[in-house]
Design an enzyme around this catalytic site. Structure first.
Site, mmCIF file in Angstrom:
data_model
loop_
_atom_site.group_PDB
_atom_site.id
_atom_site.type_symbol
_atom_site.label_atom_id
_atom_site.label_comp_id
_atom_site.label_asym_id
_atom_site.label_seq_id
_atom_site.Cartn_x
_atom_site.Cartn_y
_atom_site.Cartn_z
ATOM 1 C CG MET A 30 -1.903 -1.196 1.150
ATOM 2 S SD MET A 30 -3.472 -0.911 1.983
ATOM 3 C CE MET A 30 -2.948 -0.638 3.638
ATOM 4 N N GLY A 31 2.172 1.072 -0.333
ATOM 5 C CA GLY A 31 3.064 2.220 -0.459
ATOM 6 C C GLY A 31 3.587 2.721 0.872
ATOM 7 C CG HIS A 37 7.046 -1.872 2.210
ATOM 8 N ND1 HIS A 37 6.925 -0.746 2.997
ATOM 9 C CD2 HIS A 37 5.831 -2.453 2.194
ATOM 10 C CE1 HIS A 37 5.690 -0.657 3.433
ATOM 11 N NE2 HIS A 37 4.997 -1.665 2.974
ATOM 12 C CE LYS A 151 4.099 -4.542 10.227
ATOM 13 N NZ LYS A 151 2.699 -4.247 10.585
ATOM 14 C CG ASP A 152 0.793 -7.307 7.890
ATOM 15 O OD1 ASP A 152 0.044 -6.647 8.606
ATOM 16 O OD2 ASP A 152 1.741 -6.807 7.253
HETATM 17 O O1 PAF Z 1 -0.118 -5.740 3.583
HETATM 18 C C1 PAF Z 1 -0.551 -4.832 2.830
HETATM 19 O O2 PAF Z 1 0.114 -3.826 2.577
HETATM 20 C C2 PAF Z 1 -1.946 -4.984 2.235
HETATM 21 O O3 PAF Z 1 -2.812 -5.609 3.117
HETATM 22 C C3 PAF Z 1 -1.939 -5.683 0.870
HETATM 23 C C4 PAF Z 1 -1.454 -7.114 0.970
HETATM 24 C C5 PAF Z 1 -1.058 -4.921 -0.110
HETATM 25 C C6 PAF Z 1 -3.358 -5.720 0.299
HETATM 26 O O4 PAF Z 1 -3.874 -4.443 0.125
#
Ligand code: PAF
Length: 289
Positions: A30-31, A37, A151-152
């Site tokens: 999501m930037g 990232h 993390k998620d």
């Molecule tokens: O983890 C994220 O940034 C978001 O949940 C994802 C996987 C890009 C979906 O919008």
């Protein structure tokens, strides 16, 4: 690095690459990119010859009253970071490109049950939004491999299940959480914190490590450990959504004797909701002291 906003063009590009024998890795984001990232991009590079990244702040995963309007949008800066890190293609669509129907009419992808646990309890609908957009992005990009952060943990778990259940020919790879020197897990939402709150936020990981040490020392009363950890975090100024010891294989509540575990937490500090987890494997021996 090329930037494309149109889904037909993305699909045409990745299809051409694949017909030329390239392996395509995909990193959905999501930037507001940070080192966490960028480590996903590094991992993508290890698994593929072409790396596609998407930046899309997905409206369907934010509930009413959540932070979608304030969510940091830094496309220009992100695009520079991606080019420096060696990504090949950035997909940066607007809402209408991804959702060409009104959101209420949108067909959704839901992993039942597991979507309503843990973060799904305090963020109803969140994971349906995530699996729906990831399913759409997978159909647009058609990657061979897709990379997500650990993390998620719950998100990664649900995506792995969705890919199996819906027969996507995509290998899902989880990448270890990147932390600040204080131990705080890197997250775009850390930007909501003041300097003082950022220091305080490191207590979340410290608490998880405390639980890890207790489990490794043989503590078998998991509910008591969760309760104590939540109490300490509340005392330290957090508003705790949950602290939970789960079985890593199915995300169900763990109990004495389970050995493959994950400790997960979500806690609010000021304007930020922080999540973190630690995965662990206990040896089979039970220490009853
Ligand atoms: O983890 C994220 O940034 C978001 O949940 C994802 C996987 C890009 C979906 O919008």
């Amino acid at each position: 690095m090329q930037t494309i906003k149109n889904k037909a063009k993305i699909r045409a590009t990745t299809q051409r690459w694949k017909s030329e024998g390239e392996i395509v890795a995909f990193v959905p984001t999501m930037g507001n990119l940070h080192e966490g990232h960028l480590k996903l991009i590094d991992s993508a590079r290890q698994h593929a010859s072409k790396v596609v990244v998407s930046i899309f702040v997905n409206p369907t995963q934010f509930a009413a009253g959540e932070d979608i309007d304030n969510y940091p949008r830094t496309l220009e800066q992100d695009s520079t970071l991606l080019a420096e890190r060696g990504a090949d293609l950035l997909f940066a669509p607007d809402n209408g490109e991804v959702y060409d129907t009104t959101l209420d009419d949108q067909t959704v992808v839901e992993v039942p049950g597991l979507s309503t646990l843990l973060c799904g309890q305090t963020r109803p609908g969140h994971f349906v939004g995530v699996t729906t957009v990831v399913a759409k992005l997978f159909n647009i990009v058609q990657p061979d491999v897709a990379i997500f952060g650990e993390k998620d943990f719950q998100q990664l778990f649900l995506i792995k299940k969705m890919v199996i259940d819906l027969d996507y020919p995509i290998k899902i790879i989880g990448v270890e959480t990147v932390r600040e020197p204080s131990g705080l897990a890197m997250s775009s939402r850390n930007n909501y914190l003041s300097d003082q709150q950022r220091q305080q936020a490191a207590l979340v990981y410290q608490r998880l490590q405390g639980m890890l040490a207790s489990l490794q020392a043989g503590q078998q009363d998991f509910r008591k450990l969760e309760e104590n950890a939540a109490k300490i975090l509340e005392r330290d100024g957090f508003s705790v959504d949950y602290v939970s010891i789960r079985r890593s294989k199915d995300l169900q509540e763990a109990s004495a004797g389970d050995t493959q575990l994950v400790i997960l937490t979500a806690a609010r500090l000021g304007p930020a909701r922080l999540i973190d987890n630690i995965k662990l494997e206990l040896s089979g021996t039970i220490n009853l002291s």
